[in-house]
Motif scaffolding. Sequence first.
Motif, PDB file in Angstrom:
ATOM      1  N   LEU A  68       0.847  -1.185   0.000  1.00  0.00           N
ATOM      2  CA  LEU A  68       0.000   0.000   0.000  1.00  0.00           C
ATOM      3  C   LEU A  68       0.887   1.242   0.000  1.00  0.00           C
ATOM      4  CD1 LEU A  68      -2.653  -0.921   2.750  1.00  0.00           C
ATOM      5  CD2 LEU A  68      -2.803  -1.286   0.284  1.00  0.00           C
ATOM      6  N   CYS A  69       0.609   2.163  -0.911  1.00  0.00           N
ATOM      7  CA  CYS A  69       1.377   3.410  -0.999  1.00  0.00           C
ATOM      8  C   CYS A  69       0.449   4.590  -0.774  1.00  0.00           C
ATOM      9  CB  CYS A  69       2.026   3.557  -2.377  1.00  0.00           C
ATOM     10  SG  CYS A  69       3.057   2.168  -2.879  1.00  0.00           S
ATOM     11  N   ASP A  70       0.851   5.484   0.105  1.00  0.00           N
ATOM     12  CA  ASP A  70       0.107   6.717   0.328  1.00  0.00           C
ATOM     13  C   ASP A  70       1.058   7.870   0.004  1.00  0.00           C
ATOM     14  OD1 ASP A  70      -1.105   9.054   1.434  1.00  0.00           O
ATOM     15  OD2 ASP A  70      -2.331   7.792   2.731  1.00  0.00           O
ATOM     16  N   PHE A  71       0.837   8.489  -1.139  1.00  0.00           N
ATOM     17  CA  PHE A  71       1.747   9.533  -1.606  1.00  0.00           C
ATOM     18  C   PHE A  71       1.656  10.793  -0.757  1.00  0.00           C
ATOM     19  CE2 PHE A  71       1.584   6.727  -5.172  1.00  0.00           C
ATOM     20  CZ  PHE A  71       2.778   6.891  -5.873  1.00  0.00           C
ATOM     21  N   LYS A  72       0.491  11.067  -0.182  1.00  0.00           N
ATOM     22  CA  LYS A  72       0.338  12.268   0.632  1.00  0.00           C
ATOM     23  C   LYS A  72       1.021  12.108   1.993  1.00  0.00           C
ATOM     24  CE  LYS A  72      -2.889  15.097   0.697  1.00  0.00           C
ATOM     25  NZ  LYS A  72      -4.160  15.785   1.040  1.00  0.00           N
ATOM     26  N   LYS A  73       0.885  10.941   2.599  1.00  0.00           N
ATOM     27  CA  LYS A  73       1.504  10.692   3.899  1.00  0.00           C
ATOM     28  C   LYS A  73       2.973  10.297   3.759  1.00  0.00           C
ATOM     29  CE  LYS A  73      -2.778   9.199   6.170  1.00  0.00           C
ATOM     30  NZ  LYS A  73      -3.475   8.056   6.819  1.00  0.00           N
ATOM     31  N   GLY A  74       3.361   9.895   2.542  1.00  0.00           N
ATOM     32  CA  GLY A  74       4.744   9.476   2.325  1.00  0.00           C
ATOM     33  C   GLY A  74       5.047   8.118   2.914  1.00  0.00           C
ATOM     34  N   THR A  75       4.060   7.221   2.898  1.00  0.00           N
ATOM     35  CA  THR A  75       4.257   5.904   3.497  1.00  0.00           C
ATOM     36  C   THR A  75       4.097   4.770   2.491  1.00  0.00           C
ATOM     37  OG1 THR A  75       1.909   5.758   4.137  1.00  0.00           O
ATOM     38  CG2 THR A  75       3.447   6.675   5.759  1.00  0.00           C
ATOM     39  N   ILE A  76       4.856   3.706   2.735  1.00  0.00           N
ATOM     40  CA  ILE A  76       4.693   2.446   2.008  1.00  0.00           C
ATOM     41  C   ILE A  76       4.532   1.344   3.040  1.00  0.00           C
ATOM     42  CG2 ILE A  76       5.827   0.705   0.599  1.00  0.00           C
ATOM     43  CD1 ILE A  76       6.976   2.759  -1.125  1.00  0.00           C
ATOM     44  N   GLN A  77       3.453   0.572   2.909  1.00  0.00           N
ATOM     45  CA  GLN A  77       3.190  -0.535   3.815  1.00  0.00           C
ATOM     46  C   GLN A  77       3.269  -1.850   3.045  1.00  0.00           C
ATOM     47  OE1 GLN A  77      -0.158   0.095   6.640  1.00  0.00           O
ATOM     48  NE2 GLN A  77      -0.535   1.983   5.484  1.00  0.00           N
ATOM     49  N   VAL A  78       3.931  -2.826   3.621  1.00  0.00           N
ATOM     50  CA  VAL A  78       4.071  -4.138   2.990  1.00  0.00           C
ATOM     51  C   VAL A  78       3.556  -5.209   3.944  1.00  0.00           C
ATOM     52  CG1 VAL A  78       5.652  -5.802   1.938  1.00  0.00           C
ATOM     53  CG2 VAL A  78       6.118  -3.340   1.727  1.00  0.00           C
ATOM     54  N   ASN A  79       2.729  -6.107   3.432  1.00  0.00           N
ATOM     55  CA  ASN A  79       2.221  -7.220   4.225  1.00  0.00           C
ATOM     56  C   ASN A  79       2.355  -8.495   3.400  1.00  0.00           C
ATOM     57  OD1 ASN A  79       0.570  -9.165   5.598  1.00  0.00           O
ATOM     58  ND2 ASN A  79      -0.550  -7.488   6.584  1.00  0.00           N
ATOM     59  N   THR A  80       3.150  -9.424   3.903  1.00  0.00           N
ATOM     60  CA  THR A  80       3.332 -10.700   3.208  1.00  0.00           C
ATOM     61  C   THR A  80       2.638 -11.840   3.959  1.00  0.00           C
ATOM     62  OG1 THR A  80       5.485 -10.957   4.312  1.00  0.00           O
ATOM     63  CG2 THR A  80       5.487 -10.046   2.076  1.00  0.00           C
ATOM     64  N   GLY A  81       1.583 -11.483   4.685  1.00  0.00           N
ATOM     65  CA  GLY A  81       0.762 -12.506   5.319  1.00  0.00           C
ATOM     66  C   GLY A  81       0.803 -12.529   6.824  1.00  0.00           C
ATOM     67  N   LYS A  82       1.722 -11.781   7.447  1.00  0.00           N
ATOM     68  CA  LYS A  82       1.848 -11.821   8.901  1.00  0.00           C
ATOM     69  C   LYS A  82       1.474 -10.485   9.537  1.00  0.00           C
ATOM     70  CE  LYS A  82       5.487 -15.352   8.766  1.00  0.00           C
ATOM     71  NZ  LYS A  82       6.891 -15.686   9.129  1.00  0.00           N
ATOM     72  N   LYS A  83       2.175  -9.429   9.139  1.00  0.00           N
ATOM     73  CA  LYS A  83       1.880  -8.112   9.711  1.00  0.00           C
ATOM     74  C   LYS A  83       2.288  -7.026   8.717  1.00  0.00           C
ATOM     75  CE  LYS A  83       6.345  -7.521  12.018  1.00  0.00           C
ATOM     76  NZ  LYS A  83       7.024  -7.166  13.283  1.00  0.00           N
ATOM     77  N   TRP A  84       1.815  -5.803   9.013  1.00  0.00           N
ATOM     78  CA  TRP A  84       2.164  -4.672   8.166  1.00  0.00           C
ATOM     79  C   TRP A  84       3.491  -4.071   8.607  1.00  0.00           C
ATOM     80  CZ3 TRP A  84      -0.244  -3.777   3.795  1.00  0.00           C
ATOM     81  CH2 TRP A  84      -1.569  -4.192   3.629  1.00  0.00           C
ATOM     82  N   ASN A  85       4.413  -3.983   7.655  1.00  0.00           N
ATOM     83  CA  ASN A  85       5.664  -3.257   7.876  1.00  0.00           C
ATOM     84  C   ASN A  85       5.538  -1.901   7.201  1.00  0.00           C
ATOM     85  OD1 ASN A  85       7.226  -5.300   9.269  1.00  0.00           O
ATOM     86  ND2 ASN A  85       7.158  -6.433   7.326  1.00  0.00           N
ATOM     87  N   ILE A  86       5.635  -0.846   8.002  1.00  0.00           N
ATOM     88  CA  ILE A  86       5.409   0.505   7.492  1.00  0.00           C
ATOM     89  C   ILE A  86       6.720   1.277   7.402  1.00  0.00           C
ATOM     90  CG2 ILE A  86       4.148   2.666   7.823  1.00  0.00           C
ATOM     91  CD1 ILE A  86       2.144   1.111   9.515  1.00  0.00           C
ATOM     92  N   LYS A  87       6.949   1.904   6.246  1.00  0.00           N
ATOM     93  CA  LYS A  87       8.135   2.746   6.066  1.00  0.00           C
ATOM     94  C   LYS A  87       7.678   4.161   5.729  1.00  0.00           C
ATOM     95  CE  LYS A  87      12.606   3.002   3.786  1.00  0.00           C
ATOM     96  NZ  LYS A  87      13.586   2.301   2.907  1.00  0.00           N
ATOM     97  N   LYS A  88       8.152   5.124   6.513  1.00  0.00           N
ATOM     98  CA  LYS A  88       7.841   6.530   6.274  1.00  0.00           C
ATOM     99  C   LYS A  88       9.007   7.172   5.542  1.00  0.00           C
ATOM    100  CE  LYS A  88       5.401  10.386   7.110  1.00  0.00           C
ATOM    101  NZ  LYS A  88       6.088  11.307   6.178  1.00  0.00           N
TER     102      LYS A  88
END
Length: 337
Positions: A247-267
């Motif tokens: 998931l990418c949010d261009f306004k918040k500047g975040t990318i979230q990745v989930n490969t089945g366990k949990k969301w890893n969020i990078k700002k």
Amino acid sequence: MKILIVGLGSMGKRRIRNLKKLGNFGILGYDPQKIRRDESFKKYKIETFDNIDHAISQHPNAIIISTPPDLHLKYALLAIKNNIDFFMELNHSSSHVKQIIKKIKGKKIIAAPSCTMRYHPIVSELEKLLKKKKIGKIFEIHHYNGQNLKSWHPWENYKNFFVSKKETGGAKELVPFELNWLFYLFSKIISVSSSVQKVSNLDVDIDDIYQIHANFKNGIIGNFIFDVISEPSFRETRLIGEKGVILCDFKKGTIQVNTGKKWNIKKLDTGKVASGYLGNTPPENIYEKEMKNFLLAVKRKQKYPFSLEQDLQILNVLDAIELSSKKGKKVVITEKN
């Protein structure tokens, strides 16, 4: 190095800021409107002209065409006639780009169409994740860009600039702006089914929403919505892959990745938006990177990363989107579209 900026509206002033940030250039400006010439002189102390031939006679090394899209062809042909390298803001017309390609054939002129979003930190980070196959094979792309037309230029009436004209409407502008980076990261689009219409009460004769179902050459399915009615604004992307979701949010500047366990969020530090802008306006630093690459191409130090031919491929898709909506059926994109 002497640079002539044609058109001293919002984008022209942004290009002045870009050049001043990037180095010590001789910046010239042309605009038929006295108020814009006066504003540019007062804010940036650049020499301005009310006559394009007089401006060209100053022998600029390059021209930046920051006029409304329907005037790009006029000034591109003028640059070609005078053998001057040139940059164009976002194009809307495949017909115009075809004419430019024809006229420039055989000439050693740099012709650089805009590809702004390729330099966005979110796009760069997403490119890294795709190369690492973080979520495996990509099956679907869902992208939404919505921003109310009234917030594009908060300092002026939305009916007074090009986004309010039928042929260069705001929602139409969003399509090639976003498809540019989607083509870059994924592949060409080969067919579309779409709905283009006006659903709001905006006091202008434009289509305010583009809904698109697209098939990419590499098999990915894309679903896109571009509108100029959303308030607040959004620019979000969801990628569905065989191993997970991004998931990418261009306004918040975040990318979230989930490969089945949990969301890893990078700002990400996406940079600052210029003063006075609202909504989905991109940060200034990506425009600076784009301009830096154009100047390096003008100096013959590196090749500009986006060609007229690539620009035409995207505009062919825009044409197909509008044709699909008009005919109410799927349209396959060919070189003749």
